[in-house]
Design an enzyme around this catalytic site. Structure first.
Site, PDB file in Angstrom:
ATOM      1  CB  ILE A  50      -1.258   0.113   0.960  1.00 56.62           C
ATOM      2  CG1 ILE A  50      -1.742  -1.110   1.066  1.00 56.62           C
ATOM      3  CG2 ILE A  50      -2.159   1.076   1.618  1.00 56.62           C
ATOM      4  CD1 ILE A  50      -3.051  -1.125   2.271  1.00 56.62           C
ATOM      5  N   GLY A  51       2.101   1.288   1.021  1.00 61.20           N
ATOM      6  CA  GLY A  51       2.781   2.776   0.950  1.00 61.20           C
ATOM      7  C   GLY A  51       3.007   3.249  -0.520  1.00 61.20           C
ATOM      8  CB  SER A 174      -5.842  -2.715  11.100  1.00 64.05           C
ATOM      9  OG  SER A 174      -7.047  -4.326  11.305  1.00 64.05           O
ATOM     10  CE1 TYR A 200      -1.418  -5.340  12.607  1.00 64.78           C
ATOM     11  CE2 TYR A 200      -3.815  -6.227  12.877  1.00 64.78           C
ATOM     12  CZ  TYR A 200      -3.355  -5.732  12.125  1.00 64.78           C
ATOM     13  OH  TYR A 200      -3.380  -4.538  10.952  1.00 64.78           O
TER      14      TYR A 200
END
Length: 372
Positions: A50-51, A174, A200
């Protein structure tokens, strides 16, 4: 011949529904056509996933792109590729290891010294469900990279962002934050048994809490900050989840999974939207699910937890805390802020050389992609 009509019809219907569902889940391309010529964008973890696609899209829109990555070889290659595809010469690779406080300080100092302004900061890099690794400074790898690293980087660039106002900070969160819990008694998993999934989720909840608290502290400055869940994206981020490692999942489930996830190019669209959309000017402290504003989980709305997380994070990374809203000073907590001097070279960072396996996970599994 007629005996095949029903199975084909059923298959076609299922496939069509899957495609429609995928289109709904992905959110499609960024609806804004705004350009950002003359604006400087800092993106962490921009050498893959994505970056990288975010950097490419914003370079295409005319931005000056600073790609902060740990793996300089991959970052240089990605920057060169983006320059070639967009014909934008202002795309630069810089060293940034979010698992190292020293590296973050060096990167931030270099940006402050060499860039006239920072208009957009995209905190994109991340690690997901890795083993019980530790950062260079002894933090849990997921909490250290996903939250503390970006917390420190953002704070070190705040004055530059304020001077460049109106400016924007985008934190990739997220959907997994809904399962998160901030354990203030053991943030770094030193007392309890390590649970990589919960680690996470805790780091992703921290992203949303940080976004909301930072938005409060930046009221009246012209700097906005928002969090975004990019959707379910096929990147290297989920390499530790175990998905598709069995023959059954790779041969049977993978085709269906591929219908419901999007590639990095579409995965980058929410970040691009928050970075450029003119209708979001002045919008701050919000959480977006792809490109739709949503209310985050109840625990992400806990203002006391957000304030406490800010104070604890400040101490952990050695920042002098400034609690005051709109510039009101407060006494500093424990710890000192350090800002080492840097090599002024513009496209090469201060690499620490080959790193052990834990640190190697910082930028390769780029970006928040999956919703656990």
């Amino acid at each position: 011949m007629s005996k095949y009509i029903l199975p084909v019809s059923v298959f076609g219907t299922v496939f069509g529904c899957a495609v429609l569902l995928k289109n709904h889940v992905t959110g499609g391309p960024c609806p804004s056509k705004a350009t950002i010529k003359g604006k400087t964008v800092v993106i962490t973890g921009a050498n893959t996933g994505i970056g990288k696609e975010t950097a490419r899209e914003l370079a295409k829109r005319g931005g000056r792109i600073i790609m902060g990555c740990r793996d300089m070889e991959k970052c240089e290659a990605a920057a060169k590729e983006i320059r070639g595809k967009t014909l934008n010469p202002h795309v630069y690779a810089c060293h940034l290891d979010l698992a190292s406080v020293k590296s973050i300080q060096q990167f931030a100092e270099r940006v402050k010294q060499e860039e006239q302004h920072v208009d957009i900061l995209i905190n994109n890099a991340g690690v997901m469900r890795c083993p019980a690794w530790r950062t260079e400074d002894g933090f849990d790898m997921q909490f250290g990279v996903n939250h503390l690293g970006h917390f420190l980087l953002t704070n070190l660039l705040l004055e530059k962002l304020k001077d460049s106002a109106p400016s924007r900070v985008i934190n990739l969160a997220s959907l997994a934050h809904i399962l998160g819990k901030i354990d203030f008694d053991d943030l770094n998993w030193e007392k309890k048994k390590f649970d990589t999934k919960q680690a996470y989720c805790q780091s992703k909840l921290a992203n949303v809490l940080f976004t909301r608290e930072l938005a409060k502290r930046l009221q009246g400055t012209g700097v906005t900050v928002n969090a975004v869940h990019p959707g379910v994206v096929a990147t290297d981020l989920g390499r530790h989840t175990g998905l598709h490692q069995s023959q059954f999942s790779s041969s049977v489930l993978s085709p269906f999974f591929s219908l419901l996830v999007k590639g990095p190019e579409l995965g980058a669209q929410p970040s691009v939207y928050l970075a450029v959309a003119e209708e979001l000017e002045g919008v701050t402290g919000r959480y977006y699910d792809v490109m739709t504003e949503k209310e985050p989980a109840p625990q992400a709305l806990d203002e006391e937890a957000a304030r406490r997380l800010w104070e604890v994070s400040s101490r952990l990374v050695g920042l002098e805390e400034e609690r005051g809203r709109a510039g009101e000073p407060d006494p500093p907590p424990e710890g000192q802020s350090k800002t080492p001097q840097m090599n002024p070279a513009h496209t090469h960072g201060q690499s620490r050389g080959p790193s052990p396996a834990p640190a190697g996970r910082v930028t390769e599994p780029q970006v928040q992609a999956s919703s656990e």
